[in-house]
Design a protein around this motif. Structure first.
Motif, PDB file in Angstrom:
ATOM      1  N   ALA A  10       0.840  -1.196   0.000  1.00 64.78           N
ATOM      2  CA  ALA A  10       0.000   0.000   0.000  1.00 64.78           C
ATOM      3  C   ALA A  10       0.870   1.239   0.000  1.00 64.78           C
ATOM      4  O   ALA A  10       1.984   1.238   0.539  1.00 64.78           O
ATOM      5  CB  ALA A  10      -0.911   0.004   1.225  1.00 64.78           C
ATOM      6  N   PHE A  11       0.360   2.289  -0.620  1.00 63.67           N
ATOM      7  CA  PHE A  11       1.005   3.594  -0.720  1.00 63.67           C
ATOM      8  C   PHE A  11       2.208   3.581  -1.664  1.00 63.67           C
ATOM      9  O   PHE A  11       3.144   4.358  -1.511  1.00 63.67           O
ATOM     10  CB  PHE A  11       1.379   4.143   0.654  1.00 63.67           C
ATOM     11  N   SER A  12       2.143   2.690  -2.654  1.00 63.31           N
ATOM     12  CA  SER A  12       3.141   2.662  -3.721  1.00 63.31           C
ATOM     13  C   SER A  12       2.573   1.864  -4.880  1.00 63.31           C
ATOM     14  O   SER A  12       1.775   0.944  -4.683  1.00 63.31           O
ATOM     15  CB  SER A  12       4.450   2.018  -3.239  1.00 63.31           C
ATOM     16  N   ALA A  13       2.993   2.205  -6.093  1.00 62.23           N
ATOM     17  CA  ALA A  13       2.632   1.423  -7.274  1.00 62.23           C
ATOM     18  C   ALA A  13       3.734   0.440  -7.625  1.00 62.23           C
ATOM     19  O   ALA A  13       3.635  -0.286  -8.616  1.00 62.23           O
ATOM     20  CB  ALA A  13       2.359   2.349  -8.460  1.00 62.23           C
ATOM     21  N   ASP A  14       4.783   0.404  -6.803  1.00 63.00           N
ATOM     22  CA  ASP A  14       5.931  -0.475  -7.016  1.00 63.00           C
ATOM     23  C   ASP A  14       5.947  -1.527  -5.920  1.00 63.00           C
ATOM     24  O   ASP A  14       5.996  -1.179  -4.731  1.00 63.00           O
ATOM     25  CB  ASP A  14       7.215   0.361  -6.986  1.00 63.00           C
ATOM     26  N   PRO A  15       5.929  -2.810  -6.254  1.00 58.34           N
ATOM     27  CA  PRO A  15       5.952  -3.835  -5.212  1.00 58.34           C
ATOM     28  C   PRO A  15       7.165  -3.759  -4.293  1.00 58.34           C
ATOM     29  O   PRO A  15       7.128  -4.278  -3.173  1.00 58.34           O
ATOM     30  CB  PRO A  15       5.957  -5.150  -6.011  1.00 58.34           C
ATOM     31  N   GLU A  46       1.025  -5.757   9.322  1.00 60.82           N
ATOM     32  CA  GLU A  46      -0.365  -6.150   9.563  1.00 60.82           C
ATOM     33  C   GLU A  46      -0.888  -7.035   8.439  1.00 60.82           C
ATOM     34  O   GLU A  46      -0.428  -6.938   7.297  1.00 60.82           O
ATOM     35  CB  GLU A  46      -1.312  -4.938   9.693  1.00 60.82           C
ATOM     36  N   THR A  47      -1.857  -7.861   8.811  1.00 61.66           N
ATOM     37  CA  THR A  47      -2.643  -8.630   7.859  1.00 61.66           C
ATOM     38  C   THR A  47      -4.108  -8.352   8.154  1.00 61.66           C
ATOM     39  O   THR A  47      -4.532  -8.355   9.315  1.00 61.66           O
ATOM     40  CB  THR A  47      -2.350 -10.137   7.979  1.00 61.66           C
ATOM     41  N   ALA A  48      -4.887  -8.075   7.102  1.00 60.73           N
ATOM     42  CA  ALA A  48      -6.314  -7.786   7.250  1.00 60.73           C
ATOM     43  C   ALA A  48      -7.127  -9.034   6.917  1.00 60.73           C
ATOM     44  O   ALA A  48      -6.862  -9.715   5.922  1.00 60.73           O
ATOM     45  CB  ALA A  48      -6.716  -6.636   6.328  1.00 60.73           C
ATOM     46  N   PHE A  49      -8.127  -9.288   7.751  1.00 61.55           N
ATOM     47  CA  PHE A  49      -9.005 -10.438   7.579  1.00 61.55           C
ATOM     48  C   PHE A  49     -10.439  -9.932   7.388  1.00 61.55           C
ATOM     49  O   PHE A  49     -10.983  -9.253   8.260  1.00 61.55           O
ATOM     50  CB  PHE A  49      -8.923 -11.359   8.791  1.00 61.55           C
ATOM     51  N   VAL A  50     -11.018 -10.259   6.236  1.00 64.33           N
ATOM     52  CA  VAL A  50     -12.344  -9.781   5.861  1.00 64.33           C
ATOM     53  C   VAL A  50     -13.348 -10.919   6.026  1.00 64.33           C
ATOM     54  O   VAL A  50     -13.091 -12.052   5.594  1.00 64.33           O
ATOM     55  CB  VAL A  50     -12.354  -9.285   4.405  1.00 64.33           C
ATOM     56  N   GLY A  85      -4.280   1.468   8.676  1.00 68.05           N
ATOM     57  CA  GLY A  85      -4.531   2.210   7.448  1.00 68.05           C
ATOM     58  C   GLY A  85      -3.985   1.536   6.211  1.00 68.05           C
ATOM     59  O   GLY A  85      -4.687   1.410   5.193  1.00 68.05           O
ATOM     60  N   HIS A  86      -2.732   1.081   6.260  1.00 67.71           N
ATOM     61  CA  HIS A  86      -2.149   0.540   5.022  1.00 67.71           C
ATOM     62  C   HIS A  86      -2.800  -0.791   4.650  1.00 67.71           C
ATOM     63  O   HIS A  86      -2.999  -1.081   3.469  1.00 67.71           O
ATOM     64  CB  HIS A  86      -0.626   0.416   5.147  1.00 67.71           C
ATOM     65  N   ALA A  87      -3.179  -1.607   5.640  1.00 65.22           N
ATOM     66  CA  ALA A  87      -3.869  -2.858   5.324  1.00 65.22           C
ATOM     67  C   ALA A  87      -5.282  -2.597   4.805  1.00 65.22           C
ATOM     68  O   ALA A  87      -5.809  -3.377   4.002  1.00 65.22           O
ATOM     69  CB  ALA A  87      -3.905  -3.763   6.551  1.00 65.22           C
ATOM     70  N   THR A  88      -5.899  -1.496   5.241  1.00 61.25           N
ATOM     71  CA  THR A  88      -7.205  -1.106   4.696  1.00 61.25           C
ATOM     72  C   THR A  88      -7.081  -0.728   3.226  1.00 61.25           C
ATOM     73  O   THR A  88      -7.893  -1.150   2.388  1.00 61.25           O
ATOM     74  CB  THR A  88      -7.781   0.074   5.504  1.00 61.25           C
ATOM     75  N   ILE A  89      -6.062   0.063   2.892  1.00 65.14           N
ATOM     76  CA  ILE A  89      -5.827   0.441   1.499  1.00 65.14           C
ATOM     77  C   ILE A  89      -5.542  -0.809   0.661  1.00 65.14           C
ATOM     78  O   ILE A  89      -6.095  -0.990  -0.437  1.00 65.14           O
ATOM     79  CB  ILE A  89      -4.665   1.440   1.396  1.00 65.14           C
ATOM     80  N   ALA A  90      -4.682  -1.695   1.163  1.00 69.00           N
ATOM     81  CA  ALA A  90      -4.344  -2.920   0.434  1.00 69.00           C
ATOM     82  C   ALA A  90      -5.579  -3.785   0.209  1.00 69.00           C
ATOM     83  O   ALA A  90      -5.779  -4.345  -0.885  1.00 69.00           O
ATOM     84  CB  ALA A  90      -3.279  -3.702   1.205  1.00 69.00           C
ATOM     85  N   THR A 234       2.356   4.186   7.311  1.00 68.82           N
ATOM     86  CA  THR A 234       1.378   3.995   8.389  1.00 68.82           C
ATOM     87  C   THR A 234       0.188   4.917   8.149  1.00 68.82           C
ATOM     88  O   THR A 234       0.180   6.080   8.539  1.00 68.82           O
ATOM     89  CB  THR A 234       2.024   4.289   9.757  1.00 68.82           C
ATOM     90  N   GLY A 235      -0.847   4.371   7.500  1.00 67.56           N
ATOM     91  CA  GLY A 235      -2.013   5.185   7.169  1.00 67.56           C
ATOM     92  C   GLY A 235      -2.758   5.685   8.386  1.00 67.56           C
ATOM     93  O   GLY A 235      -3.255   6.820   8.401  1.00 67.56           O
TER      94      GLY A 235
END
Length: 292
Positions: A10-15, A46-50, A85-90, A234-235
Motif C-alpha cells: 500500500a502507498f506505492s505502485a511499485d511492489p 499487519e494482515t487484514a481479515f475480511v 490504514g495501510h492494510a485497509t488500502i491494500a 502507516t495510514g
C-alpha cells in the motif's frame, strides 16, 4: 477463494516500495488463533481479515448510499490492532481488482471506515479511506521524558512549533516532531523500553515526523509492540497526524498534505492526506496499491 492469503503493498505502485500487507478477502471460519498464526507467518506489520458473511443487506446499503459492508480485523505478528490504514488500502485495492471499483464500508474495532476505490487509465488502483473522528491529547511531561529517553532523543531534537501530543484516528500514536531531517534519519531506539511504554499507554506506533513545508511531512514509525522495528507506511498514523494538525491549529482546513515514509528503510511510500473542516470530521487518507 476461502482463506486465500494475498500479498499487497500500500502507498506505492511499485511492489518494492510501500508497506506490505497480508489480505484475506474471505476469512470465514478463521478464529483468533488462526488469524494470529497467519499474520505471524507472513511477518508483515499487519494482515487484514475480511468476513464477507457480515455484509450489510440491500436495504441497509441503499440507505447508507454505499456499497458492501464487511467486518475487518487486523493482526500484526504479535498483537491484534483496532485499525490499520495501510492494510485497509491494500484490502480495498485487492477487492477492487476482483469485484470492481466503488464504495465500501469496513466495520473495524475502531468503528466504521468508509473506503472508495477508482481504477486509473494505467489500471493502477487508488484507494481512499475516511477515518473515524480524530482527537488528540497532551502527553504528560514525565511520560514525554520517558518516551524521548526510549527513543534516545533529547529535548533539543524537537521542533518547538509542533508540540508532543498523543493523536488518534482509529489507533493512538504519539506525535514527535524532529527539528531537522537529519534527526529523523537516525533511528536507534531502546526496543524493550519503548515497547513497554507503548503497551502501557495503548500506543500502536510512534509517529516521528519532520515538517519540510506547511503541506509536506516526512515520517518514521517504530512499531515494537507488533514485533516490527519500523513500519514503512502507516495510514492510521497519517490520519492521526492530520487530525492533530487541525486540532492544534497548525493547518488551515480544508487542506491537503503529503506524507513521505519508508525512504530511510528503502521502501519509499507516498501517503495523501486531506484534512477537511470540522473538529469531528474524519481524515481522508489515500494511496495506490499493488499486488506483490
Amino acid at each position: 477463494m476461502k482463506n486465500e492469503v494475498l500479498r499487497y503493498v500500500a502507498f506505492s505502485a511499485d511492489p518494492a516500495g510501500g508497506n506490505p500487507a497480508g489480505v484475506v478477502l474471505d476469512a470465514s471460519g478463521l478464529d483468533e488463533a488462526a488469524m494470529a498464526r497467519i499474520a505471524a507467518d507472513l511477518g508483515y506489520s499487519e494482515t487484514a481479515f475480511v468476513f464477507p458473511g457480515q455484509e450489510a443487506g440491500p436495504a441497509q446499503e441503499a440507505e447508507a448510499g454505499e456499497g458492501a459492508c464487511f467486518e475487518v480485523r487486523y493482526f500484526s505478528p504479535l498483537i491484534e490492532v483496532p485499525f490499520c490504514g495501510h492494510a485497509t488500502i491494500a484490502t480495498a485495492v485487492a477487492h477492487a481488482q476482483r469485484h470492481g471499483a466503488g464504495e465500501l464500508t469496513f466495520r473495524t474495532k475502531a468503528g466504521e471506515i468508509r473506503v472508495s476505490t477508482e481504477i486509473g487509465p494505467d489500471a493502477a488502483v487508488m484507494a481512499t479511506l475516511v477515518s473515524v473522528a480524530p482527537r488528540s491529547e497532551p502527553v504528560p511531561p514525565d511520560v514525554t521524558a520517558e518516551l524521548l529517553d526510549a527513543l534516545r532523543w533529547s529535548a533539543d531534537d524537537l521542533d518547538p512549533a509542533l508540540p508532543v501530543r498523543a493523536a488518534y484516528a482509529g489507533a493512538w500514536h504519539p506525535v514527535i516532531a524532529a527539528a531537522d531531517r537529519a534527526r529523523l534519519a537516525r533511528l536507534d531506539y531502546d526496543g524493550p523500553a519503548l515497547s513497554a511504554l507503548m503497551a502501557r499507554h495503548g500506543w500502536t506506533t510512534v509517529n516521528l515526523v519532520w515538517r519540510e513545508s506547511p503541506s509536506v511531512f516526512h515520517s518514521r514509525n517504530p512499531f515494537p509492540p507488533g514485533g516490527v522495528v519500523e513500519d514503512p507506511a502507516t495510514g492510521a498514523a497519517a490520519a492521526a497526524l492530520g487530525g492533530y494538525l487541525r486540532t492544534e491549529g497548525l493547518v488551515d482546513a480544508p487542506t491537503k498534505l503529503t506524507v513521505y515514509q519508508g525512504y530511510d528503510m528503502g521502501r519509499p511510500s507516498t501517503i495523501r492526506v486531506r484534512v477537511p473542516e470540522g473538529a469531528a470530521t474524519g481524515i481522508e487518507v489515500g494511496g495506490t496499491g499493488v499486488a506483490i
